[in-house]
Enzyme design. Structure first.
Site, PDB file in Angstrom:
ATOM      1  CD  GLU A 131      -3.054  -0.953   0.137  1.00  9.85           C
ATOM      2  OE1 GLU A 131      -3.352   0.279  -0.049  1.00  9.85           O
ATOM      3  OE2 GLU A 131      -3.788  -1.918  -0.260  1.00  9.85           O
TER       4      GLU A 131
ATOM      5  CB  CYS B  22      -1.713   7.315   1.325  1.00  6.00           C
ATOM      6  SG  CYS B  22      -3.345   6.582   1.915  1.00  6.00           S
TER       7      CYS B  22
HETATM    8  P1  NAD Z   1       8.089   4.551   5.068  1.00  7.74           P
HETATM    9  O1  NAD Z   1       8.219   3.805   3.898  1.00  7.74           O
HETATM   10  O2  NAD Z   1       9.318   5.588   5.489  1.00  7.74           O
HETATM   11  O3  NAD Z   1       8.019   3.531   6.205  1.00  7.74           O
HETATM   12  C1  NAD Z   1       6.876   2.563   6.535  1.00  7.74           C
HETATM   13  C2  NAD Z   1       7.526   1.447   7.284  1.00  7.74           C
HETATM   14  O4  NAD Z   1       8.585   1.038   6.836  1.00  7.74           O
HETATM   15  C3  NAD Z   1       7.867   1.954   8.710  1.00  7.74           C
HETATM   16  O5  NAD Z   1       7.233   1.003   9.637  1.00  7.74           O
HETATM   17  C4  NAD Z   1       9.538   1.999   8.470  1.00  7.74           C
HETATM   18  O6  NAD Z   1       9.982   1.543  10.128  1.00  7.74           O
HETATM   19  C5  NAD Z   1       9.837   0.859   7.635  1.00  7.74           C
HETATM   20  N1  NAD Z   1      11.096   1.326   6.710  1.00  7.74           N
HETATM   21  C6  NAD Z   1      11.563   2.472   6.645  1.00  7.74           C
HETATM   22  N2  NAD Z   1      12.627   2.060   5.932  1.00  7.74           N
HETATM   23  C7  NAD Z   1      12.968   0.747   5.863  1.00  7.74           C
HETATM   24  C8  NAD Z   1      13.884  -0.021   5.053  1.00  7.74           C
HETATM   25  N3  NAD Z   1      14.869   0.776   4.636  1.00  7.74           N
HETATM   26  N4  NAD Z   1      13.837  -1.209   5.264  1.00  7.74           N
HETATM   27  C9  NAD Z   1      12.684  -1.784   5.966  1.00  7.74           C
HETATM   28  N5  NAD Z   1      11.729  -1.164   6.452  1.00  7.74           N
HETATM   29  C10 NAD Z   1      11.801   0.227   6.479  1.00  7.74           C
HETATM   30  O7  NAD Z   1       6.675   5.409   5.133  1.00  7.74           O
HETATM   31  P2  NAD Z   1       6.158   6.568   5.956  1.00  7.74           P
HETATM   32  O8  NAD Z   1       7.248   7.511   5.752  1.00  7.74           O
HETATM   33  O9  NAD Z   1       6.057   5.782   7.438  1.00  7.74           O
HETATM   34  O10 NAD Z   1       4.781   6.777   5.364  1.00  7.74           O
HETATM   35  C11 NAD Z   1       4.493   7.621   4.313  1.00  7.74           C
HETATM   36  C12 NAD Z   1       4.342   7.089   3.086  1.00  7.74           C
HETATM   37  O11 NAD Z   1       3.366   6.037   3.058  1.00  7.74           O
HETATM   38  C13 NAD Z   1       3.834   7.907   1.876  1.00  7.74           C
HETATM   39  O12 NAD Z   1       4.247   7.676   0.805  1.00  7.74           O
HETATM   40  C14 NAD Z   1       2.396   7.658   2.013  1.00  7.74           C
HETATM   41  O13 NAD Z   1       1.777   7.908   0.614  1.00  7.74           O
HETATM   42  C15 NAD Z   1       2.629   6.289   2.186  1.00  7.74           C
HETATM   43  N6  NAD Z   1       1.098   5.461   2.801  1.00  7.74           N
HETATM   44  C16 NAD Z   1       0.415   4.866   1.773  1.00  7.74           C
HETATM   45  C17 NAD Z   1      -0.801   4.288   2.439  1.00  7.74           C
HETATM   46  C18 NAD Z   1      -1.707   3.455   1.793  1.00  7.74           C
HETATM   47  O14 NAD Z   1      -2.690   2.819   2.019  1.00  7.74           O
HETATM   48  N7  NAD Z   1      -1.377   3.242   0.234  1.00  7.74           N
HETATM   49  C19 NAD Z   1      -1.149   4.624   3.577  1.00  7.74           C
HETATM   50  C20 NAD Z   1      -0.373   5.737   4.314  1.00  7.74           C
HETATM   51  C21 NAD Z   1       0.645   6.164   3.860  1.00  7.74           C
END
Ligand code: NAD
Length: 461
Positions: free
Chosen positions: A212, A246
């Site tokens: 997602e 998002c």
């Molecule tokens: P992110 O990708 O930075 O982090 C998400 C998760 O991944 C966190 O739990 C984090 O600890 C983990 N993570 C981060 N870097 C990692 C790595 N290198 N390896 C493994 N795990 C890692 O996202 P965010 O900043 O928390 O959220 C914002 C993003 O999420 C935006 O792009 C938003 O559009 C998207 N989002 C999408 C939805 C959807 O339903 N499609 C919903 C909410 C947010």
């Protein structure tokens, strides 16, 4: 958590899953009911944690993270028995006498990784799917919203045995450890960039994934609209949670014939939504951390500010901002904004807008405001995105009978309601043949020549 601790946890979950207890539908319903009670009994703590992490006001916190989740849970609860039933099909003549059906079976251990923008709801909603389908679950909330992460860990880990549901706290390093283990399903919500890392690791073990993700959601405004309703729906969808959604409209593409009156109305209504806004406004969420504040601060300078633009680094506050003439080659128009900044662009020819969109990554959602039915259908049929909402914005997510998810760079797979149950279930085909009749002609040495075989087969297919 160390690798060794994760190994022990996984062993315990595997052993528990193998007892088949989670396959019992009553057990799943009991768990869903328990989750429901936990959420209801802890509404205040959830709202407080969200305020501490994001300065999220109680109306937005309650509606988007609690109400939305429990509505989804209630819907799943009501329908689970029906969805879990074996689905019989007409048995093929070759398998007669016999019966054929398929049944939904859990994958096993599911790993749910959450983001920080709706840090409670976006861990809970997929959890309801995982549990309803009969899986064990490991939850990894975002470390960035640490109060909510801690609260989720307390609520889950003190109410469920770790062999069934366990919250593991930590950052990227913990997620990396988890996805390199032998789990059975990964459900990831987060950025497209990290989504690629998750998919790469999952590919090593051929783990099925749901991604997602995010991206830029265009919002096109035709000239035939109800101006006031359109503007209110856009402003609400954009500035809810300070644009850290998002599915928030990322930028506007407005028909140039209504340019002036549209901008004027945007300013007027934004003033009504947040009169004399400062960081103390209780309805307006703050930016999650300094890193994101600085990223948005840079974006503020990539166009002409016509409304807002106030910033307060100490409180991580950026006021709702409208920008025209955005630099098309800068982050404001190339990256997901994910903040309270709304760039506005203009168009004359809808066909050209559609062609331009086709050359960009497929959005999670696409918004179109118009009274013109032909144009509405044109947008719905000629563009590709996770979803489309006509004359609305984040309203698209309310109907949990619809699948929610992206396509291409905005994601893979979907969930909500029945779709959550489906996502976390493998569809297993089962054919039960009887011993009473055996078609010997099928076995070698084959007595029928090819011409005869083709004739016989026509009868069967
Ligand atoms: P992110 O990708 O930075 O982090 C998400 C998760 O991944 C966190 O739990 C984090 O600890 C983990 N993570 C981060 N870097 C990692 C790595 N290198 N390896 C493994 N795990 C890692 O996202 P965010 O900043 O928390 O959220 C914002 C993003 O999420 C935006 O792009 C938003 O559009 C998207 N989002 C999408 C939805 C959807 O339903 N499609 C919903 C909410 C947010």
């Amino acid at each position: 958590m160390t690798k060794n601790e994760i190994d022990i946890l996984l062993e315990k979950q595997r052993k528990f899953f193998n007892t088949n207890k989670t396959k019992d539908v009553s057990f799943r319903l009991e768990t869903l009911n328990k989750l429901y009670q936990i959420i209801l009994n802890n509404e205040d703590s959830i709202i407080k944690a969200l305020y501490d992490d994001l300065h999220k006001g109680d109306t937005e916190a309650y509606s988007s993270e609690i109400l939305f989740s429990i509505n989804d849970l209630k819907y799943i609860f009501k329908n689970l028995k029906k969805w879990s039933k074996k689905q019989k099909i007409f048995t093929h003549l070759i398998n007669q006498p016999g019966t054929s059906y398929y049944q939904n079976e859990p994958f096993g251990i599911s790993l749910i990784i959450g983001p920080w923008n709706y840090p409670f709801g976006l861990i809970m909603s997929p959890l309801f799917g995982a549990i309803s389908a009969g899986n064990c679950a490991i939850l990894k909330p975002s470390e960035i919203t640490e109060n909510t992460s801690k609260l989720i860990a307390e609520l889950i880990n003190s109410n469920f045995p770790e062999e069934y549901i366990r919250v593991v706290e930590g950052g990227a390093e913990v997620t990396q450890l988890l996805i390199n283990e032998k789990i059975d399903y990964v459900f990831f919500t987060g950025s497209t960039q990290v989504g690629k890392i998750i998919m790469k690791s999952a590919a090593e073990h051929l783990l099925p994934v749901t991604l997602e993700l995010g991206g830029k959601n265009p919002c096109i405004i035709d000239k035939e609209i109800d101006l006031d309703v359109t503007v209110n729906r856009i402003l609400w969808g954009k500035f809810f949670n300070a644009g850290q959604t998002c599915i928030a409209p990322d930028y506007l593409i407005v028909h140039s014939e209504i340019k002036d009156k549209f901008i004027e109305k945007l300013k007027q209504n934004l003033d009504k939504f947040y009169p004399n806004i400062t960081h103390e406004n209780k309805d307006f969420t703050h930016i999650v951390n300094t890193r994101n504040f600085e990223r948005l601060e840079k974006i503020l300078s990539q166009g002409e500010i016509i409304f807002g633009g106030e910033k307060d680094k100490e409180h991580l506050f950026i006021s709702p901002t409208l920008i025209v003439n955005p630099d098309m080659n800068s982050e404001i128009m190339t990256d997901e904004i994910f903040g309270p900044i709304l760039p506005i662009t203009f168009y004359d020819d809808l066909n050209k807008v559609i062609t331009d969109l086709k050359n960009k990554p497929k959005p999670l959602t696409l918004y179109f405001f118009s009274n013109d039915k032909r144009n509405q259908d044109k947008i719905a049929n000629e563009t590709s995105s996770g979803s489309v909402c006509i004359n609305g914005t984040i309203h698209v997510i309310f109907d949990n009978k619809l699948p929610f998810g992206g396509v291409g760079m905005s994601g893979l797979g979907n969930y909500h309601g029945k779709w959550s149950f489906e996502t976390f279930s493998h569809k297993k085909a089962i054919v039960k043949k009887s011993f009473s009749f055996d078609m010997k002609q099928m076995y070698p040495p084959y007595k029928v020549n090819l011409a005869m075989l083709k004739k016989i087969i026509k009868w069967f297919y």
